[in-house]
Structure formats: structure tokens, C-alpha cells
Scaffold this motif. Structure first.
Motif, PDB file in Angstrom:
ATOM      1  N   UNK A   6      57.727  52.665 -14.678  1.00  0.00           N
ATOM      2  CA  UNK A   6      57.492  52.128 -16.015  1.00  0.00           C
ATOM      3  C   UNK A   6      58.711  52.334 -16.881  1.00  0.00           C
ATOM      4  N   UNK A   7      59.117  51.284 -17.582  1.00  0.00           N
ATOM      5  CA  UNK A   7      60.197  51.352 -18.570  1.00  0.00           C
ATOM      6  C   UNK A   7      59.714  50.632 -19.816  1.00  0.00           C
ATOM      7  N   UNK A   8      59.416  51.399 -20.861  1.00  0.00           N
ATOM      8  CA  UNK A   8      58.861  50.842 -22.094  1.00  0.00           C
ATOM      9  C   UNK A   8      57.604  50.015 -21.775  1.00  0.00           C
ATOM     10  N   UNK A   9      57.623  48.711 -22.068  1.00  0.00           N
ATOM     11  CA  UNK A   9      56.455  47.861 -21.843  1.00  0.00           C
ATOM     12  C   UNK A   9      56.473  47.157 -20.488  1.00  0.00           C
ATOM     13  N   UNK A  10      57.398  47.552 -19.613  1.00  0.00           N
ATOM     14  CA  UNK A  10      57.535  46.842 -18.349  1.00  0.00           C
ATOM     15  C   UNK A  10      57.203  47.747 -17.170  1.00  0.00           C
ATOM     16  N   UNK A  11      56.692  47.144 -16.116  1.00  0.00           N
ATOM     17  CA  UNK A  11      56.467  47.816 -14.843  1.00  0.00           C
ATOM     18  C   UNK A  11      57.388  47.199 -13.803  1.00  0.00           C
ATOM     19  N   UNK A  12      58.047  48.041 -13.028  1.00  0.00           N
ATOM     20  CA  UNK A  12      58.907  47.600 -11.932  1.00  0.00           C
ATOM     21  C   UNK A  12      58.204  47.960 -10.635  1.00  0.00           C
ATOM     22  N   UNK A  13      57.927  46.975  -9.824  1.00  0.00           N
ATOM     23  CA  UNK A  13      57.154  47.173  -8.608  1.00  0.00           C
ATOM     24  C   UNK A  13      57.984  46.768  -7.396  1.00  0.00           C
ATOM     25  N   UNK A  14      57.999  47.636  -6.376  1.00  0.00           N
ATOM     26  CA  UNK A  14      58.751  47.317  -5.177  1.00  0.00           C
ATOM     27  C   UNK A  14      58.205  48.130  -4.003  1.00  0.00           C
ATOM     28  N   UNK A  15      58.558  47.699  -2.809  1.00  0.00           N
ATOM     29  CA  UNK A  15      58.181  48.383  -1.576  1.00  0.00           C
ATOM     30  C   UNK A  15      59.394  49.092  -0.995  1.00  0.00           C
ATOM     31  N   UNK A  16      59.183  50.289  -0.505  1.00  0.00           N
ATOM     32  CA  UNK A  16      60.229  51.018   0.195  1.00  0.00           C
ATOM     33  C   UNK A  16      59.557  51.993   1.147  1.00  0.00           C
ATOM     34  N   UNK A  17      60.300  52.518   2.085  1.00  0.00           N
ATOM     35  CA  UNK A  17      59.744  53.512   3.001  1.00  0.00           C
ATOM     36  C   UNK A  17      59.934  54.905   2.412  1.00  0.00           C
ATOM     37  N   UNK A  18      59.095  55.816   2.828  1.00  0.00           N
ATOM     38  CA  UNK A  18      59.208  57.195   2.359  1.00  0.00           C
ATOM     39  C   UNK A  18      60.560  57.785   2.745  1.00  0.00           C
ATOM     40  N   UNK A  19      61.028  57.432   3.958  1.00  0.00           N
ATOM     41  CA  UNK A  19      62.319  57.968   4.414  1.00  0.00           C
ATOM     42  C   UNK A  19      63.469  57.450   3.557  1.00  0.00           C
ATOM     43  N   UNK A  20      63.444  56.139   3.260  1.00  0.00           N
ATOM     44  CA  UNK A  20      64.508  55.581   2.420  1.00  0.00           C
ATOM     45  C   UNK A  20      64.476  56.164   1.015  1.00  0.00           C
ATOM     46  N   UNK A  21      63.284  56.342   0.477  1.00  0.00           N
ATOM     47  CA  UNK A  21      63.157  56.913  -0.878  1.00  0.00           C
ATOM     48  C   UNK A  21      63.685  58.340  -0.916  1.00  0.00           C
ATOM     49  N   UNK A  22      63.360  59.127   0.126  1.00  0.00           N
ATOM     50  CA  UNK A  22      63.865  60.502   0.194  1.00  0.00           C
ATOM     51  C   UNK A  22      65.375  60.519   0.357  1.00  0.00           C
ATOM     52  N   UNK A  23      65.896  59.583   1.170  1.00  0.00           N
ATOM     53  CA  UNK A  23      67.350  59.520   1.358  1.00  0.00           C
ATOM     54  C   UNK A  23      68.062  59.183   0.049  1.00  0.00           C
ATOM     55  N   UNK A  38      65.619  46.648  -1.104  1.00  0.00           N
ATOM     56  CA  UNK A  38      64.375  46.434  -1.857  1.00  0.00           C
ATOM     57  C   UNK A  38      64.445  45.277  -2.841  1.00  0.00           C
ATOM     58  N   UNK A  39      65.627  44.782  -3.142  1.00  0.00           N
ATOM     59  CA  UNK A  39      65.770  43.855  -4.260  1.00  0.00           C
ATOM     60  C   UNK A  39      64.998  42.550  -4.058  1.00  0.00           C
ATOM     61  N   UNK A  40      64.908  42.094  -2.828  1.00  0.00           N
ATOM     62  CA  UNK A  40      64.204  40.827  -2.613  1.00  0.00           C
ATOM     63  C   UNK A  40      62.709  40.932  -2.903  1.00  0.00           C
ATOM     64  N   UNK A  41      62.162  42.140  -2.795  1.00  0.00           N
ATOM     65  CA  UNK A  41      60.738  42.307  -3.062  1.00  0.00           C
ATOM     66  C   UNK A  41      60.427  42.900  -4.415  1.00  0.00           C
ATOM     67  N   UNK A  42      61.451  43.072  -5.246  1.00  0.00           N
ATOM     68  CA  UNK A  42      61.247  43.678  -6.565  1.00  0.00           C
ATOM     69  C   UNK A  42      60.576  42.685  -7.511  1.00  0.00           C
ATOM     70  N   UNK A  43      59.570  43.169  -8.261  1.00  0.00           N
ATOM     71  CA  UNK A  43      58.882  42.324  -9.228  1.00  0.00           C
ATOM     72  C   UNK A  43      58.798  43.058 -10.559  1.00  0.00           C
ATOM     73  N   UNK A  44      58.791  42.290 -11.641  1.00  0.00           N
ATOM     74  CA  UNK A  44      58.738  42.845 -12.991  1.00  0.00           C
ATOM     75  C   UNK A  44      57.457  42.352 -13.673  1.00  0.00           C
TER      76      UNK A  44
END
Length: 306
Positions: A6-23, A38-44
Motif C-alpha cells: 500500500x502506498x497512500x490510496x494505491x495498492x500494488x499487487x504482484x506475484x513473486x516466489x518466496x525465494x525471490x522475495x527473500x533474495x 515481476x513487472x509484467x504481472x504488476x497491477x495498480x
């Protein structure tokens, strides 16, 4: 893993793996590498409009929905942000203050620094329309003219300086028939895009001012919408124990040096080391940019022990 930020009034939604997020959080991969995944699956999602928007709309709204219309920039309000001026042509000039925009000028013929000379009367009111003579002196050489510049409506005269030759320490002067002020900067080889040389140039410039415990750093990062962020920091021991002109000058010189030597830096973090009366050593951090970039990289900056 599905992530929602969440950033102010916006939600940023995306898919990633737990391993990539930890890395990413452990800095085993760069922000740019992770972003490509992740950029191709990012939604606002705009919570106000209750609908999904594009990345372009998000970036545009994030910069333009701030209230910039009901502001008083005229100085006519009760809290006047502008310094007082004295337009009496017979008023006597009593003070002159000279500030350089940078402590290190890369000698590449294009990098520019600015000298700002403020001329005031006995009550420190600015004197507009007065001529200020600028000169410079290289060690072992005669003083040379930079020209005469009139003060603006606030009593400030500006002179742009560049150099295609490395000159070492250069003494800069500004004066009238009755007043003069001087300061010194380094005019040394341009570090170019070499980050190590840029960092050393910042350290050299600030150290030449007499500041102690100087350090600097620069990293590049990638924001949530793929933008590149240049994160620069400068550290020095506070030159004064209160927020007076000496401290303001130090902060301005740190910011200006970072911006001049590291032109790709768009998030600037000058940090002052301050020994308080309670026996603790504090770091006063001034953020010109997004704080998240500082805190993501704060462990990478070298620190001095008290």
C-alpha cells in the motif's frame, strides 16, 4: 506468493516466489533483476476510484494529486518565507556572505558550480541592485577576475564557474568597495561515472572545508514501478551545536557537492554526527528524496565510532 503493498490510496499487487522475495530483501539479487521477473504481472489499484489503473496513471497521479494549488508563495501571508529587503539606494552595505554551491568542482569544462554572495544592511535586510565583484586565486598565481554581478531582488548575486583544468584548491572572493568575503573549493579531475572516484571526490571536497569524520556513498536502486533511483549520502561531524548559519551552510555544501559530483543522484541524504550533552552520539539525517531508499541501504554506509 501474492504480495500487496500500500502506498497512500494505491495498492500494488504482484506475484513473486518466496525465494525471490527473500533474495531481494537479503540483497542477494538486485532490485533491477527482481523487477524484471515481476513487472509484467504488476497491477495498480486506486482505492479512491475503486478500479485498476495503469503504471503510467499511477506515476502521474502520484506526482500531481498533491495539493499544489492553494499555496501562498507571494510572501504576503502572516508567515513570510522571504527575507526582508532594503530598497533604499542610499542604504549602507554592512554584511556580505559568500557560499559555494559545491565544495568540489569536476574539471571537465561542463560541470558547473555557483557562487552566491548575499549583501545586507546592518539589520541583515537584502540590498537589491548592488554590484558584487567576484574573483578567484590559484595557489602561486595572481588573483583573476570573474566579473561583476548585480544582486537580485533579495540581495543575492550569483556567479557561475566552470573549469577545464584541474587547479587544486581555489580561493574564491566576493566583494564591494567596502566589504569582502572568501571561501575555498577544490577544482580537481572529473571522476566521470566511476562511483569510487565520485565517492572520493565528495570526501575530498568536504574534508577540504575542515569538516571532520567525512564519509560518502552511492548506490543505484530500482523503485516499485521500475524507475531508477540514484541514492547518495554524505556524512560529517556537525560543524555547530545548534541550527545556526554554520550548520545550514554545512548542509547546503553537502547537498550541493553530492548533486555536482554525482549527477545521477536523485535521492540525497546528508547526515550529521552530533555529540549531545547526554553523552550519546546521534546521527541527524536529512532526507531529500524517498526515505525508503535510505533505510534499504543504510547498512552499506560506513560508520565511524565515536
Amino acid at each position: 506468493r501474492f504480495v500487496v503493498l500500500q502506498k497512500d490510496n494505491w495498492l500494488l499487487l504482484f506475484n513473486t516466489t518466496a525465494a525471490d522475495w527473500d533474495d531481494l530483501n537479503a540483497k542477494r539479487i538486485t532490485g533491477a533483476t527482481w523487477w524484471k521477473q515481476v513487472r509484467n504481472g504488476l497491477r495498480f489499484y486506486d482505492r479512491t476510484q475503486q478500479k485498476y489503473i495503469t503504471a503510467k496513471d499511477f506515476t502521474s497521479q502520484n506526482q500531481t494529486t498533491k495539493n499544489q494549488t492553494n499555496k501562498d508563495f507571494t510572501g504576503q501571508g502572516g508567515n513570510n518565507p522571504l527575507p526582508p529587503v532594503n530598497t533604499n539606494p542610499d542604504a549602507q552595505a554592512e554584511n556580505i556572505l559568500l557560499e559555494p554551491s559545491t565544495t568540489y568542482l569536476p574539471a571537465d569544462g561542463t560541470s558547473a558550480g555557483f557562487l552566491l554572495a548575499t549583501l545586507t544592511d546592518a539589520t541583515y535586510a537584502g540590498l537589491p541592485g548592488r554590484g558584487v565583484n567576484f574573483t578567484y586565486e590559484v595557489r602561486g598565481q595572481d588573483e583573476k577576475a570573474l566579473g561583476v554581478t548585480p544582486t537580485d531582488q533579495l540581495g543575492v548575486a550569483r556567479n557561475k564557474i566552470t573549469s577545464s583544468r584541474a587547479l587544486g584548491p581555489v580561493l574564491l572572493r566576493a566583494g564591494t568597495t567596502t566589504l569582502n568575503a572568501s571561501t575555498q573549493i577544490l577544482v580537481n579531475p572529473a571522476p566521470g561515472d566511476d562511483v569510487k572516484l565520485q565517492v572520493q571526490a565528495v570526501i575530498d571536497g568536504l574534508t577540504n572545508q575542515g569538516y571532520r569524520q567525512v564519509d560518502a556513498g552511492f548506490v543505484q536502486d530500482t523503485g516499485p514501478t521500475g524507475e531508477t533511483a540514484g541514492v547518495a549520502i554524505a556524512q560529517a561531524r556537525a560543524a555547530a551545536g545548534a541550527f545556526d548559519r554554520t550548520l545550514y551552510s554545512q548542509l547546503a555544501r553537502m547537498l550541493g557537492t553530492l548533486r555536482t559530483v554525482m549527477p545521477k543522484a536523485n535521492h540525497l541524504f546528508p547526515m550529521l554526527l552530533y555529540a549531545a550533552a547526554d553523552g550519546h552520539d546521534y546521527r541527524l539525517i536529512f532526507l531529500v528524496g524517498e526515505p525508503r531508499f535510505y533505510f534499504r541501504h543504510r547498512r552499506e554506509w560506513r560508520e565511524y565510532e565515536r
